[in-house]
Design a protein around this motif. Structure first.
Motif, PDB file in Angstrom:
ATOM      1  N   ASN A   1      74.782  51.896  99.447  1.00 58.22           N
ATOM      2  CA  ASN A   1      73.498  52.885  99.027  1.00 58.22           C
ATOM      3  C   ASN A   1      72.291  52.111  98.101  1.00 58.22           C
ATOM      4  OD1 ASN A   1      74.797  55.019 100.555  1.00 58.22           O
ATOM      5  ND2 ASN A   1      76.220  55.226  98.771  1.00 58.22           N
ATOM      6  N   GLN A   2      72.329  50.751  98.184  1.00 60.92           N
ATOM      7  CA  GLN A   2      71.273  49.845  97.586  1.00 60.92           C
ATOM      8  C   GLN A   2      70.837  48.734  98.475  1.00 60.92           C
ATOM      9  OE1 GLN A   2      72.705  48.613  93.603  1.00 60.92           O
ATOM     10  NE2 GLN A   2      73.945  50.083  93.302  1.00 60.92           N
ATOM     11  N   TRP A   3      69.504  48.476  98.049  1.00 62.67           N
ATOM     12  CA  TRP A   3      68.951  47.355  98.511  1.00 62.67           C
ATOM     13  C   TRP A   3      69.381  46.045  97.933  1.00 62.67           C
ATOM     14  CZ3 TRP A   3      66.368  47.028 102.879  1.00 62.67           C
ATOM     15  CH2 TRP A   3      65.618  48.268 103.383  1.00 62.67           C
ATOM     16  N   GLU A   4      69.868  45.219  98.689  1.00 62.84           N
ATOM     17  CA  GLU A   4      70.200  43.535  98.349  1.00 62.84           C
ATOM     18  C   GLU A   4      69.828  42.644  99.118  1.00 62.84           C
ATOM     19  OE1 GLU A   4      74.134  42.474  98.070  1.00 62.84           O
ATOM     20  OE2 GLU A   4      74.781  44.153  99.378  1.00 62.84           O
ATOM     21  N   GLU A   5      69.435  41.479  98.834  1.00 64.56           N
ATOM     22  CA  GLU A   5      69.162  40.481  99.537  1.00 64.56           C
ATOM     23  C   GLU A   5      69.970  39.586  99.854  1.00 64.56           C
ATOM     24  OE1 GLU A   5      65.107  38.220  99.859  1.00 64.56           O
ATOM     25  OE2 GLU A   5      66.393  37.482  98.128  1.00 64.56           O
ATOM     26  N   LEU A   6      70.288  39.441 100.938  1.00 65.66           N
ATOM     27  CA  LEU A   6      71.461  38.418 101.790  1.00 65.66           C
ATOM     28  C   LEU A   6      70.879  37.255 102.185  1.00 65.66           C
ATOM     29  CD1 LEU A   6      73.514  40.935 103.789  1.00 65.66           C
ATOM     30  CD2 LEU A   6      73.786  40.419 101.369  1.00 65.66           C
ATOM     31  N   GLU A   7      71.690  36.093 102.071  1.00 66.30           N
ATOM     32  CA  GLU A   7      71.305  34.748 102.557  1.00 66.30           C
ATOM     33  C   GLU A   7      72.218  34.210 103.621  1.00 66.30           C
ATOM     34  OE1 GLU A   7      69.429  31.555  99.841  1.00 66.30           O
ATOM     35  OE2 GLU A   7      71.268  30.724 100.538  1.00 66.30           O
ATOM     36  N   PHE A   8      71.617  33.926 104.812  1.00 68.70           N
ATOM     37  CA  PHE A   8      72.184  33.503 105.976  1.00 68.70           C
ATOM     38  C   PHE A   8      71.894  31.863 106.063  1.00 68.70           C
ATOM     39  CE2 PHE A   8      71.376  37.836 106.431  1.00 68.70           C
ATOM     40  CZ  PHE A   8      72.362  38.251 107.186  1.00 68.70           C
ATOM     41  N   ASP A   9      73.014  30.905 106.021  1.00 66.82           N
ATOM     42  CA  ASP A   9      72.838  29.513 105.770  1.00 66.82           C
ATOM     43  C   ASP A   9      73.136  28.927 107.366  1.00 66.82           C
ATOM     44  OD1 ASP A   9      72.602  26.981 105.280  1.00 66.82           O
ATOM     45  OD2 ASP A   9      74.104  27.022 103.621  1.00 66.82           O
ATOM     46  N   PHE A  10      72.028  28.466 107.789  1.00 66.84           N
ATOM     47  CA  PHE A  10      72.188  27.857 109.368  1.00 66.84           C
ATOM     48  C   PHE A  10      71.680  26.182 109.276  1.00 66.84           C
ATOM     49  CE2 PHE A  10      70.939  32.153 110.214  1.00 66.84           C
ATOM     50  CZ  PHE A  10      71.728  32.469 111.333  1.00 66.84           C
ATOM     51  N   THR A  11      71.985  25.847 107.961  1.00 66.99           N
ATOM     52  CA  THR A  11      71.695  24.427 107.637  1.00 66.99           C
ATOM     53  C   THR A  11      72.611  23.237 108.800  1.00 66.99           C
ATOM     54  OG1 THR A  11      73.354  24.303 105.902  1.00 66.99           O
ATOM     55  CG2 THR A  11      70.943  24.580 105.588  1.00 66.99           C
ATOM     56  N   ASP A  12      73.672  23.807 109.007  1.00 62.28           N
ATOM     57  CA  ASP A  12      74.430  23.032 110.102  1.00 62.28           C
ATOM     58  C   ASP A  12      74.391  23.319 111.605  1.00 62.28           C
ATOM     59  OD1 ASP A  12      75.959  25.545 109.862  1.00 62.28           O
ATOM     60  OD2 ASP A  12      77.861  24.746 109.435  1.00 62.28           O
ATOM     61  N   ALA A  13      73.511  24.361 111.613  1.00 59.40           N
ATOM     62  CA  ALA A  13      73.276  24.923 113.238  1.00 59.40           C
ATOM     63  C   ALA A  13      72.770  23.577 114.147  1.00 59.40           C
ATOM     64  CB  ALA A  13      72.373  26.087 113.278  1.00 59.40           C
ATOM     65  N   ASP A  14      72.834  23.886 115.372  1.00 57.13           N
ATOM     66  CA  ASP A  14      72.223  23.074 116.344  1.00 57.13           C
ATOM     67  C   ASP A  14      70.844  23.308 116.586  1.00 57.13           C
ATOM     68  OD1 ASP A  14      71.459  21.390 118.295  1.00 57.13           O
ATOM     69  OD2 ASP A  14      72.890  22.199 119.995  1.00 57.13           O
ATOM     70  N   PHE A  15      69.954  22.635 116.181  1.00 52.22           N
ATOM     71  CA  PHE A  15      68.359  23.063 116.429  1.00 52.22           C
ATOM     72  C   PHE A  15      67.603  22.161 117.285  1.00 52.22           C
ATOM     73  CE2 PHE A  15      69.160  23.922 111.854  1.00 52.22           C
ATOM     74  CZ  PHE A  15      68.802  25.550 111.970  1.00 52.22           C
ATOM     75  N   SER A  16      68.543  21.598 118.488  1.00 52.12           N
ATOM     76  CA  SER A  16      67.932  20.798 119.471  1.00 52.12           C
ATOM     77  C   SER A  16      67.342  21.785 120.554  1.00 52.12           C
ATOM     78  CB  SER A  16      69.101  19.872 120.082  1.00 52.12           C
ATOM     79  OG  SER A  16      69.684  20.817 120.523  1.00 52.12           O
ATOM     80  N   ASN A  17      67.654  22.996 120.485  1.00 51.18           N
ATOM     81  CA  ASN A  17      67.138  24.044 121.203  1.00 51.18           C
ATOM     82  C   ASN A  17      65.972  24.948 120.595  1.00 51.18           C
ATOM     83  OD1 ASN A  17      69.122  23.654 123.505  1.00 51.18           O
ATOM     84  ND2 ASN A  17      70.513  24.173 122.004  1.00 51.18           N
ATOM     85  N   GLU A  18      65.309  25.640 121.388  1.00 48.78           N
ATOM     86  CA  GLU A  18      64.470  26.672 120.689  1.00 48.78           C
ATOM     87  C   GLU A  18      65.013  27.886 120.712  1.00 48.78           C
ATOM     88  OE1 GLU A  18      60.728  26.459 122.998  1.00 48.78           O
ATOM     89  OE2 GLU A  18      59.964  24.684 121.775  1.00 48.78           O
ATOM     90  N   TYR A  19      64.798  28.701 119.564  1.00 49.96           N
ATOM     91  CA  TYR A  19      65.152  30.095 119.075  1.00 49.96           C
ATOM     92  C   TYR A  19      63.899  30.918 118.856  1.00 49.96           C
ATOM     93  CZ  TYR A  19      69.525  27.378 118.775  1.00 49.96           C
ATOM     94  OH  TYR A  19      70.460  26.556 119.046  1.00 49.96           O
ATOM     95  N   GLN A  20      63.924  31.998 119.697  1.00 54.57           N
ATOM     96  CA  GLN A  20      62.753  32.772 119.548  1.00 54.57           C
ATOM     97  C   GLN A  20      63.038  34.208 119.291  1.00 54.57           C
ATOM     98  OE1 GLN A  20      59.564  31.821 122.121  1.00 54.57           O
ATOM     99  NE2 GLN A  20      58.189  33.603 121.758  1.00 54.57           N
ATOM    100  N   ARG A  21      64.280  34.726 119.712  1.00 57.47           N
ATOM    101  CA  ARG A  21      64.758  35.873 119.678  1.00 57.47           C
ATOM    102  C   ARG A  21      65.751  36.215 118.627  1.00 57.47           C
ATOM    103  NH1 ARG A  21      66.455  38.641 125.106  1.00 57.47           N
ATOM    104  NH2 ARG A  21      64.321  38.976 125.035  1.00 57.47           N
ATOM    105  N   VAL A  22      65.377  37.409 118.020  1.00 60.02           N
ATOM    106  CA  VAL A  22      66.066  37.778 116.591  1.00 60.02           C
ATOM    107  C   VAL A  22      66.871  38.717 116.920  1.00 60.02           C
ATOM    108  CG1 VAL A  22      66.116  38.530 114.064  1.00 60.02           C
ATOM    109  CG2 VAL A  22      64.237  36.865 115.012  1.00 60.02           C
ATOM    110  N   VAL A  23      68.461  38.780 116.658  1.00 63.50           N
ATOM    111  CA  VAL A  23      69.150  39.728 117.067  1.00 63.50           C
ATOM    112  C   VAL A  23      70.004  40.018 115.949  1.00 63.50           C
ATOM    113  CG1 VAL A  23      71.089  40.388 118.543  1.00 63.50           C
ATOM    114  CG2 VAL A  23      69.685  38.356 119.349  1.00 63.50           C
ATOM    115  N   LEU A  24      70.304  41.477 115.437  1.00 58.23           N
ATOM    116  CA  LEU A  24      71.074  42.011 114.403  1.00 58.23           C
ATOM    117  C   LEU A  24      72.232  42.807 114.658  1.00 58.23           C
ATOM    118  CD1 LEU A  24      67.968  42.353 111.838  1.00 58.23           C
ATOM    119  CD2 LEU A  24      70.191  41.194 111.335  1.00 58.23           C
ATOM    120  N   PHE A  25      73.284  42.729 113.936  1.00 58.16           N
ATOM    121  CA  PHE A  25      74.211  43.628 114.267  1.00 58.16           C
ATOM    122  C   PHE A  25      74.883  44.340 112.757  1.00 58.16           C
ATOM    123  CE2 PHE A  25      74.398  40.276 117.147  1.00 58.16           C
ATOM    124  CZ  PHE A  25      74.702  40.835 118.519  1.00 58.16           C
TER     125      PHE A  25
END
Length: 516
Positions: free
Chosen positions: A471-495
């Motif tokens: 029941n509070q706002w907080e800021e989360l950080e998602f670390d993608f530094t080791d991801a494969d960026f050879s592809n293009e990503y344009q769609r944002v999906v949230l669960f």
């Protein structure tokens, strides 16, 4: 080997008549050799080369058929039986050895001619590839064909491309022009059928125009002392990083109405949007920039809109509203004027990225859901959904007015979520972490952030993070530094609460941004 076989056969036959002393041996030597040997050839009419050989004769107990096509195959047949063999087109000598009851053999030969019929009812389909003006797809059907060959008329010594019925062959031309496509249906022999089709490869100029297509000529028509050309971008900034742009020069003393136009290959499609966006660059702010659309056959049919730029020596995007135009007319000419109403003094102006738009601004990072000109469109799946709402908890660290409400309906799938598409592929070149503000009714909720390739959802990167406070706002950080960026990503999906079915609860998120 054949003589030994006959002797063994004769020995066994004599034994049948020697079981008792009372039996008498018939006079086998007096039986004549087989006679009147012949063969009936039945050739399949489907150009398969399949031939049925039925031998015939008198006094025969066994036939041996030699096919005469150079193969070592042969067939041993009883009277009334036939042999099947596949031939290529040509003339062959079929040999038959007919053996009688006493082992005597009569040899016989008969010529066989296998001739394929030419294919019939050849139909060729040549269609352009949608979205690719330089490519065509070729397919063909015919009767009695074995395969097809196609040439595309691009070079004199072109090697034919072979293909089968049911296949589609794609070809991409290197230049515009007229070409003769020739398709030959082969029968497997000398018989063939062919058809030709003349295709015109054109590269019509259509909106959007970004001046980046090396196959496009971008032919400007100039008037009143203005001259437009395509040049390298003199100010490659974040506002316009493209490499090529249009330049309009108003020569010293040019007419106040000097300008240039581009003629399009087809009328502008205003069916779904009635605004035209264009990036402009001018050496001073506050000048009149006029954008006009005309009917090429009748320039008296037109509509024009004037706007003023707001910055000097910088790129900015202007959106011209054509909603009041008469759309019963076709408009296939785009006319641009800079500093309309003032004679030229030799100054240069630049323009780029001309496109029809609904006026919505581009959706790029950072995303704060506060821009009224952006259409924040969410697609839900698995019985989840999302929409922009007023912030229900305007407290630190999130006191913004608008946020996104994410709801997992009662009984929703464990993988229920939402997605939205950015206007362009996300630039992860320097920043590979993502921060997002979230609000959840419980702590330790798994929040899964996923980026997908727009054309192929199987190409993606994702990271889960758990919140820590309810029941509070907080800021989360998602670390993608080791991801494969050879592809293009344009769609944002949230669960939210990934892995658990929904109970109708609401979650909120806001302020998505890239960070180092």
């Amino acid at each position: 080997m054949r003589i030994l076989k006959y002797q063994l056969f004769l020995f066994l036959l004599i034994g049948l008549f020697s079981c008792t002393e009372e039996d008498t041996v018939p006079e086998l030597e007096g039986i004549p050799a087989p006679s009147n040997i012949s063969a009936l050839f039945t050739i399949a009419s489907d150009n398969s080369g399949d031939v049925t050989i039925l031998p015939d004769g008198q006094g025969v107990t066994q036939y041996t058929v030699f096919f005469g096509d150079g193969s070592e195959e042969s067939a041993e047949l009883q009277p009334g039986e036939s042999a099947e063999h596949t031939y290529t087109e040509g003339t062959y000598t079929v040999a038959i050895d007919a053996m009688g009851v006493n082992g005597k053999v009569t040899s016989y030969t008969q010529d066989l001619t296998v001739a394929f019929e030419a294919p019939q009812n050849l139909e060729v389909t040549v269609v352009p590839v949608p979205g690719d003006p330089f490519s065509i797809d070729v397919a063909a059907t015919a009767e009695l064909e074995t395969f097809f060959e196609v040439t595309f008329g691009e070079t004199p010594d072109e090697e034919p491309v072979a293909f089968m019925e049911g296949e589609t062959i794609r070809h991409t031309y290197s230049a515009t022009g007229e070409y003769v496509v020739r398709v030959v249906a082969r029968s497997g022999g000398t018989g063939s059928a062919e058809a030709t089709d003349t295709v015109t490869i054109a590269n019509p100029l259509l909106l959007p125009i970004d001046f980046e297509d090396p196959t496009q000529e971008y032919v400007f028509s100039n008037f009143g002392g203005a001259t437009s050309t395509v040049i390298d971008n003199p100010d490659m900034s974040a506002a316009n990083p493209s490499s090529r742009v249009g330049q309009l020069n108003k020569m010293d003393g040019s007419e106040v109405w000097a300008g240039s136009f581009l003629e399009l290959g087809e009328p502008i499609d205003f069916a779904s949007a009635q605004k035209i966006a264009i990036k402009t660059w001018a050496p001073e702010a506050g000048i009149d920039i006029l954008l006009k659309v005309e009917n090429a056959a009748n320039p008296d049919l037109f509509h024009e809109v004037t706007m003023q730029n707001t910055v000097a020596n910088e790129w900015e995007e202007l959106v011209f509203d054509f909603s009041e135009a008469d759309f019963a007319n076709d408009y296939n000419r785009v006319v641009v004027f800079f500093k309309f109403g003032t004679a030229g003094t030799g100054e240069d102006y630049y323009f780029d990225d001309i496109e029809v738009t609904d006026g919505s601004a581009e959706l790029v990072f950072p995303v704060d859901f506060e821009n009224p000109d952006i259409n924040y469109s969410f697609e839900g799946f698995g019985s989840a959904g999302a929409s922009v709402v007023a912030n229900p908890d305007m407290t630190a660290p999130n006191e913004s007015a608008n946020v996104v409400e994410f709801i997992k309906a009662e009984g929703s799938e464990t993988w229920g979520g939402v997605f939205f598409d950015m206007s362009n592929p996300i630039d992860f070149s320097t920043q590979k972490k993502v921060r997002m503000k979230v609000w959840a009714p419980a702590a330790d909720v798994q929040v899964l952030l996923k980026f997908e390739n727009l054309g192929n959802g199987d190409i993606f990167i994702e990271r889960p993070v758990q919140n820590t406070v309810p029941n509070q706002w907080e800021e989360l950080e998602f670390d993608f530094t080791d991801a494969d960026f050879s592809n293009e990503y344009q769609r944002v999906v949230l669960f939210f609460d990934f892995g658990n079915a929904g109970t109708g609860e609401a979650y909120y998120f806001d302020d998505i941004q890239l960070v180092e």
